[in-house]
Design a protein around this motif. Structure first.
Motif, short mmCIF file in Angstrom:
data_model
loop_
_atom_site.label_atom_id
_atom_site.label_comp_id
_atom_site.label_asym_id
_atom_site.label_seq_id
_atom_site.Cartn_x
_atom_site.Cartn_y
_atom_site.Cartn_z
N THR A 252 -4.70 4.88 -4.84
CA THR A 252 -3.86 5.94 -5.39
C THR A 252 -2.74 6.26 -4.41
O THR A 252 -2.75 5.81 -3.26
N MET A 254 0.40 6.54 -2.09
CA MET A 254 1.18 5.54 -1.36
C MET A 254 0.44 4.21 -1.24
O MET A 254 1.05 3.15 -1.25
N ALA A 256 -1.43 2.73 -3.43
CA ALA A 256 -1.21 1.96 -4.66
C ALA A 256 0.14 1.26 -4.60
O ALA A 256 0.26 0.09 -5.00
N ASN A 257 1.16 1.96 -4.11
CA ASN A 257 2.49 1.36 -4.01
C ASN A 257 2.51 0.19 -3.04
O ASN A 257 3.19 -0.82 -3.27
N ILE A 258 1.75 0.31 -1.95
CA ILE A 258 1.70 -0.76 -0.96
C ILE A 258 0.94 -1.97 -1.48
O ILE A 258 1.41 -3.10 -1.42
N ARG A 260 0.18 -2.81 -4.47
CA ARG A 260 0.74 -3.41 -5.69
C ARG A 260 1.55 -4.68 -5.37
O ARG A 260 1.63 -5.59 -6.18
N ASP A 273 -3.56 -0.26 -13.99
CA ASP A 273 -2.42 0.21 -13.21
C ASP A 273 -1.72 1.29 -14.05
O ASP A 273 -0.91 0.98 -14.92
N ASN A 300 -6.89 7.41 0.01
CA ASN A 300 -6.17 6.75 -1.09
C ASN A 300 -6.80 5.44 -1.53
O ASN A 300 -6.18 4.68 -2.28
#
Length: 324
Positions: A252, A254, A256-258, A260, A273, A300
Motif C-alpha cells: 500500500t 508508497m 505499492a508505487n515502488i 509496481r 491493483d 506498507n
C-alpha cells in the motif's frame, strides 16, 4: 572505427528510412567497398536484417519493419556504464581490465560516446571475493573435481563438506556457489563469505564415474540438469529449492508505487491493483530473504498467503516490538 560501430550507424540510417549507399558508408568511415559489403553481409547473416537493394531508388533499405537492432547504440552505452562501474569497484578490479573497457568504448558510436560519463550506474552492496578463492572454485568447475570446504552457516554452525560446484552466482552483490552437497545429498547454495578453507580434491564429480542418475542415500536425480535448472530458477531470490509455494504480498501507499515497477520473480503475477493497494503473487521455497524484503517496507507491506508465511511475519513483528 570498429565494425560494430559501422553496423549501428548503418542500422540507424535504414531505421530512419534515409537513403544508404556503399559509397556513403565508405566516405563516412574511410573504409573500403569490400569492408562495407562485409558489414551488410554480417547484418543479414547474424541479425537476419532484411536489407535489400532498391534498384529504382539506387540505395539499400529494409524490407518491412526490423526492430531487433533498434536500440543497439543505447544498449552499448548501458553495457559500458555497467562494466565501468565494476571496474571502479575494488572487489572486481582484478577481473575487469581497462583494456576491456577501451575495446567497448571503441565500439560505441561516436555521437553516443560523449555522454557516457554523464550516465552513472551505482553498484549495490558488493561482497569481496578473493582472487584465490575465485581461482580454486573455477578450477573445480573446469576440472570437474570436488571441493572440500569448511563452512559456517547463518546460525553459526560449522561443518566440513564435500561439494560439486555447478554455478557461481553473484546475487545483489553477494557471491554464492550452487553445488551438489554430499552431506545432504541435494543441491545447496553456499555464501562464499561463509567459506573458510577450501581445497580442490582429486576426486572427480560423481557423473564422471557413474553417469546419471546420482544416487546419494534416498535421493535420486534421474534428470540431473533439469533438477539443477529448477533449483536455480524455480523460486524466489538466492534461497532456492525444488518444492515451491505460492505467496501473495500486499503493498500500500508508497510501497505499492515502488513495487509496481519491479519484477521480484519471473513468474510474478498481479492479483489485484486498486485503491486498496497492489497484490502480487509468485512462488518461493525459503522465507529468509523474502521476509527481509517484506519487513523492509514497514507498515506498507504484508503477506496474505500462505498462512505459515503470515504467521512468521507476525512473529517477526512481535520480536521487533519487544525491542522497544
Amino acid at each position: 572505427m570498429s565494425q560494430i560501430e559501422r553496423i549501428i550507424w548503418i542500422n540507424e540510417k535504414l531505421q530512419n528510412h534515409q537513403p544508404l549507399t556503399i559509397t556513403a558508408v565508405m566516405n563516412h568511415f574511410k573504409v573500403s567497398e569490400r569492408q562495407v559489403k562485409r558489414d551488410i553481409k554480417r547484418m543479414r547473416e547474424d541479425q537476419n536484417a532484411p536489407i535489400i537493394w532498391n534498384a529504382d531508388k539506387r540505395c539499400y533499405e529494409y524490407q518491412g519493419s526490423f526492430d531487433q537492432m533498434k536500440f543497439a547504440g543505447q544498449e552499448m552505452i548501458l553495457a559500458y556504464v555497467m562494466l565501468e562501474a565494476l571496474a571502479r569497484n575494488q572487489n572486481y578490479s582484478a577481473v575487469v581490465s581497462q583494456e576491456l573497457l577501451k575495446s567497448m568504448t571503441d565500439n560505441i558510436p561516436s555521437n553516443y560516446r560523449k555522454i557516457c560519463d554523464r550516465i552513472i550506474y551505482q553498484l549495490p552492496y558488493s561482497q569481496e571475493i578473493s582472487p584465490e578463492k575465485f581461482y580454486i572454485i573455477c578450477q573445480s568447475m573446469n576440472n570437474r573435481h570436488r571441493l572440500h570446504i569448511s563452512y559456517t552457516n547463518n546460525s553459526g554452525k560449522s561443518s566440513e563438506r564435500d561439494i560439486e560446484p555447478e554455478r557461481l552466482i553473484n546475487y545483489e552483490g553477494a557471491w554464492y556457489i550452487i553445488a551438489f552437497d554430499y552431506e545432504s545429498g541435494e543441491f545447496r547454495n553456499f555464501n562464499i563469505s561463509h567459506i573458510g578453507a577450501l581445497v580442490e580434491t582429486d576426486i572427480e564429480y560423481d557423473d564422471h564415474k557413474k553417469g546419471y542418475p546420482k544416487m546419494i542415500g534416498k535421493h535420486s536425480y534421474a534428470n540431473y540438469e533439469e533438477h539443477l535448472t529448477r533449483y536455480v530458477e524455480g523460486s524466489y531470490g538466492i534461497f532456492k529449492g525444488s518444492a515451491t509455494t505460492l505467496c501473495q504480498i500486499q503493498f500500500t501507499g508508497m510501497a505499492a508505487n515502488i513495487v509496481r515497477g519491479q519484477k521480484w520473480h519471473s513468474k510474478q503475477v498481479v492479483k489485484r491493483d486498486d485503491e486498496n493497494g497492489l497484490v502480487i503473487q509468485f512462488p518461493f521455497s525459503n522465507s529468509t530473504e523474502l521476509m527481509g524484503k517484506i519487513l523492509g517496507y514497514g507498515v506498507n507491506a504484508r503477506p496474505l498467503e500462505p498462512p505459515e508465511l503470515v504467521a512468521e511475519w507476525k512473529d517477526k513483528i512481535t520480536q521487533l516490538s519487544s525491542l522497544l
